[in-house]
Enzyme design. Structure first.
Site, short mmCIF file in Angstrom:
data_model
loop_
_atom_site.label_atom_id
_atom_site.label_comp_id
_atom_site.label_asym_id
_atom_site.label_seq_id
_atom_site.Cartn_x
_atom_site.Cartn_y
_atom_site.Cartn_z
N PRO A 43 0.82 -1.21 0.00
CA PRO A 43 0.00 0.00 0.00
C PRO A 43 0.86 1.27 0.00
CG PRO A 43 -0.36 -1.29 2.02
CD PRO A 43 0.58 -2.07 1.17
N ASP A 250 62.64 -7.15 4.21
CA ASP A 250 63.62 -6.22 4.77
C ASP A 250 63.45 -6.05 6.27
OD1 ASP A 250 64.69 -5.62 2.30
OD2 ASP A 250 63.24 -4.03 1.92
N LYS A 272 70.40 -5.50 4.99
CA LYS A 272 71.86 -5.32 4.87
C LYS A 272 72.58 -6.13 5.94
CE LYS A 272 75.28 -1.82 4.34
NZ LYS A 272 75.75 -0.57 4.91
N MET A 386 64.72 8.48 6.37
CA MET A 386 66.07 7.94 6.55
C MET A 386 66.43 7.78 8.01
SD MET A 386 67.69 6.48 4.42
CE MET A 386 66.93 6.10 2.85
N1 SAH Z 1 59.79 2.37 1.35
C1 SAH Z 1 59.63 2.92 2.68
C2 SAH Z 1 60.74 3.85 3.05
C3 SAH Z 1 62.11 3.23 3.08
S1 SAH Z 1 63.33 4.33 3.65
C4 SAH Z 1 58.28 3.62 2.77
O1 SAH Z 1 57.63 3.82 1.76
O2 SAH Z 1 57.89 3.97 3.89
C5 SAH Z 1 63.32 3.96 5.38
C6 SAH Z 1 62.85 5.14 6.18
O3 SAH Z 1 61.43 5.22 6.16
C7 SAH Z 1 63.17 5.05 7.65
O4 SAH Z 1 64.52 5.39 7.90
C8 SAH Z 1 62.21 6.04 8.22
O5 SAH Z 1 62.62 7.37 7.99
C9 SAH Z 1 61.00 5.78 7.39
N2 SAH Z 1 60.08 4.81 8.04
C10 SAH Z 1 59.74 3.59 7.60
N3 SAH Z 1 58.85 3.02 8.43
C11 SAH Z 1 58.61 3.89 9.42
C12 SAH Z 1 57.77 3.89 10.56
N4 SAH Z 1 56.99 2.84 10.88
N5 SAH Z 1 57.77 5.01 11.35
C13 SAH Z 1 58.55 6.05 11.06
N6 SAH Z 1 59.35 6.11 9.98
C14 SAH Z 1 59.38 5.04 9.17
#
Ligand code: SAH
Length: 482
Positions: A43, A250, A272, A386
């Site tokens: 309805p 990694d 590494k 980094m």
């Molecule tokens: N491919 C990665 C980055 C690799 S270079 C990405 O896309 O995140 C590695 C750097 O990423 C570290 O030295 C740090 O600066 C940053 N990083 C990665 N994981 C992190 C996290 N959980 N917290 C803070 N910084 C992070």
């Protein structure tokens, strides 16, 4: 088995839905999707149903239910909220020998509508026989997660070549192995990459040869593992981890992410190693990738964050391309995005930042950067990746180059992980404050006015806010004038 599952062909067949509410609407859409001719008796009907009637996709009878409405229907769905009416419908349908579903009432129903996973032509129906619909939905959710959408295309292809496959692999065991290969091998991979022609060629090529010639080729899936919280994996990443024979990972990949991988996948840590330089590490990884793929394995190359952001993913794929190894790429959530989200710092914001730049403060901090001008722009957010010492050296260099010393910044350590910490400070003080509070890698530095928002929007982990009230105040004042 209390219920027998059927897959009904409703195309062009009359289905009657009784009820005009939202639940009825949902059932109507489901029936329309199955190609049924749908009539609705009610309805009163919600706008959406009236609209469907106007578009002539359903026929709407604005009447109370009467037994004569059932005439000619193959299937009936009762979706009224009036139990006596539902009861009458169930009885009438029973008498007319027409299958009826009374929504949420298994007792009155002679059929039930399952939870559905649709990868047409592959369809999965799940039922708990009405005992625990919650459970059925849970199973559906898991299947939705597991099953790639390209499975539909795979099923169509398998259907098309069914006869040819039967002729080429007359023996049942060989045929089974062929279908496994179809899903797991290059055909499935090509379909996931939406390369339908390539999939077809691979299939036809395999059919022409003997079984021993099929397969052989493994491949590499470059997968971004995200910043640590396993909830930040994509569905494709999860599926890849479930398919992997070998996983090369990694240091930055979290244990929780690795735990999601197939139990019998071999896990190889390729970070590494002592005494190795970058070239040696990379050469070792390249060799392992090619070796395992050539042995016919599905290799997941698992990288922290996203493989294409400071992750050497590009180099590894170039190497694979040169060596004719097939690959796929699954993006991940990069650290800057995750750290920003989990510390409540929007990387762009209409009032504070119009752009964002990701930089890596590699080795001799900043020497690779050619042009610093954009990094000095106060309306730009800069995310610095980094090792912590390099990041802090970079912040000092940025000061020297002329970015305002009062620029707010946030250092986020272990972003998205349970032990995350966020430090709010200024470009002038960040290096000192980071040392004082013993910050460690992995950390990322977010530079720019948006960092002050972390003081109010932070929601995950520990927040150490060293910005003075005044530094907040200026920001608040800015917000108010905006
Ligand atoms: N491919 C990665 C980055 C690799 S270079 C990405 O896309 O995140 C590695 C750097 O990423 C570290 O030295 C740090 O600066 C940053 N990083 C990665 N994981 C992190 C996290 N959980 N917290 C803070 N910084 C992070």
């Amino acid at each position: 088995m209390t219920l027998f599952p059927l897959f009904a062909n409703l195309r062009h067949r009359a289905v009657l839905v009784i009820g005009g509410g939202e639940i009825a609407e949902r059932k109507v859409r489901l029936m329309l999707a199955a190609g049924a001719r749908v009539s609705v008796v009610a309805p009163y009907a919600v706008d959406a149903l009236q609209e469907l009637a106007r578009q002539e996709r359903i026929v709407l009878y604005r009447e109370r239910y009467q037994a004569r409405h059932l005439d000619g229907a193959w299937l009936i769905i009762a979706a009224t909220d009036d139990r006596p009416v539902n009861q009458r419908i169930a009885q009438d349908a029973q008498q007319a020998r027409i299958l009826v579903n009374v929504v949420d009432d298994p007792e009155l129903s002679s059929f039930q509508v399952p939870a559905i996973v649709d990868r047409s032509p592959l369809i999965i129906a799940i039922s708990s026989t009405g005992s625990a619909p919650m459970l059925a939905r849970r199973v559906r959710e898991q299947l939705e997660t597991m099953m790639d959408h390209s499975l539909g295309a795979l099923a169509r292809l398998a259907h098309e070549y069914r006869g040819a496959i039967r002729r080429a692999r007359p023996e049942l065991g060989a045929r089974r192995r062929f279908y496994d290969w179809l899903v797991d091998g290059p055909v499935g991979a090509a379909l996931r990459g939406r390369r339908d022609e390539q999939a077809r060629l691979a299939l036809e090529h395999a059919l022409q040869g003997p079984e021993t010639a099929q397969g052989g080729q493994g491949r590499v899936i470059l997968v971004g593992a995200g910043p640590g919280d396993p909830g930040l994996l994509t569905l494709h990443a999860l599926r890849a981890l479930n398919r992997a024979d070998v996983i090369l990972y990694d240091r930055l990949v979290s244990d929780q992410v690795l735990e999601l991988a197939r139990r019998d996948a071999a896990r190889i840590f390729v970070g590494k190693q002592l005494g190795e330089d970058h070239h040696q590490t990379q050469a070792r990884i390249h060799a392992l990738l090619v070796e395992h793929a050539r042995a016919g394995r599905t290799v997941v190359r698992l990288k922290g964050g996203d493989g294409f952001i400071f992750g050497r993913g590009g180099e590894e794929l170039e190497y694979l391309a040169r060596h004719d190894v097939a690959f796929e790429v699954v993006p991940g959530i990069t650290a800057a995005l995750a750290c920003a989200a989990y510390s409540g710092i929007p990387l762009t914001h209409r009032d504070h930042a119009q752009s964002v730049q990701f930089v890596t403060a590699h080795r001799q901090s900043g020497h690779a950067i050619q042009d610093w001008t954009s990094l000095l722009d106060p309306s730009q957010t800069v995310a610095v990746y980094m090792g912590l010492q390099q990041i802090l050296r970079f912040s000092e260099e940025l000061l020297l180059r002329g970015r305002d010393a009062d620029t707010p910044c946030a250092l986020v350590e272990n972003g998205s992980r349970p032990e995350q910490r966020t430090l709010l400070s200024t470009l002038r003080n960040i290096a000192r404050d980071a040392q004082q509070h013993e910050f460690k890698s992995p950390s990322i530095l977010l530079i720019g006015k948006v960092a002050t928002l972390g003081a109010t929007l932070s929601w995950h982990g520990e927040l150490i806010d060293l910005l003075t009230p005044q530094e907040h105040l200026t920001e608040n004042a800015l917000l108010e004038t905006a």
